[in-house]
Design an enzyme around this catalytic site. Sequence first.
Site, PDB file in Angstrom:
ATOM      1  N   ARG A 139       0.823  -1.211   0.000  1.00  0.00           N
ATOM      2  CA  ARG A 139       0.000   0.000   0.000  1.00  0.00           C
ATOM      3  C   ARG A 139       0.858   1.263   0.000  1.00  0.00           C
ATOM      4  O   ARG A 139       0.596   2.194  -0.768  1.00  0.00           O
ATOM      5  CB  ARG A 139      -0.952   0.022   1.200  1.00  0.00           C
ATOM      6  N   ASN A 186      -6.163  -2.615   2.124  1.00  0.00           N
ATOM      7  CA  ASN A 186      -6.157  -4.059   2.279  1.00  0.00           C
ATOM      8  C   ASN A 186      -7.587  -4.565   2.397  1.00  0.00           C
ATOM      9  O   ASN A 186      -8.441  -3.896   2.991  1.00  0.00           O
ATOM     10  CB  ASN A 186      -5.401  -4.474   3.551  1.00  0.00           C
TER      11      ASN A 186
END
Length: 92
Positions: A21, A39
């Site tokens: 990320r 996520n």
Amino acid sequence: MTERTRAHVFVSGTVQGVYYRATTRDTARDAGVDGWVKNLEDGRVEAVFEGPEDAVESMVEWCHEGSPAADVSDVQAEFEAPEGEDGFEIRY
């Protein structure tokens, strides 16, 4: 002005706990792409990229590699009409 597009992406593999990320955020910001990344509970990463068509396509391609520690097994991408994302963030 360059035509804007939007890609909604789901990335499978070893993509959580490997800075996927954060690396996605940094890469998107460097590319001038807006959107977000997060996520999912099933182990995948979901992302939205909005911006110039070539930059968005480049981010989708980048997702196949991701962060150095990631092991990407699949990338699913759907192109959609832009919704006006501004900036790029990690969502929780």
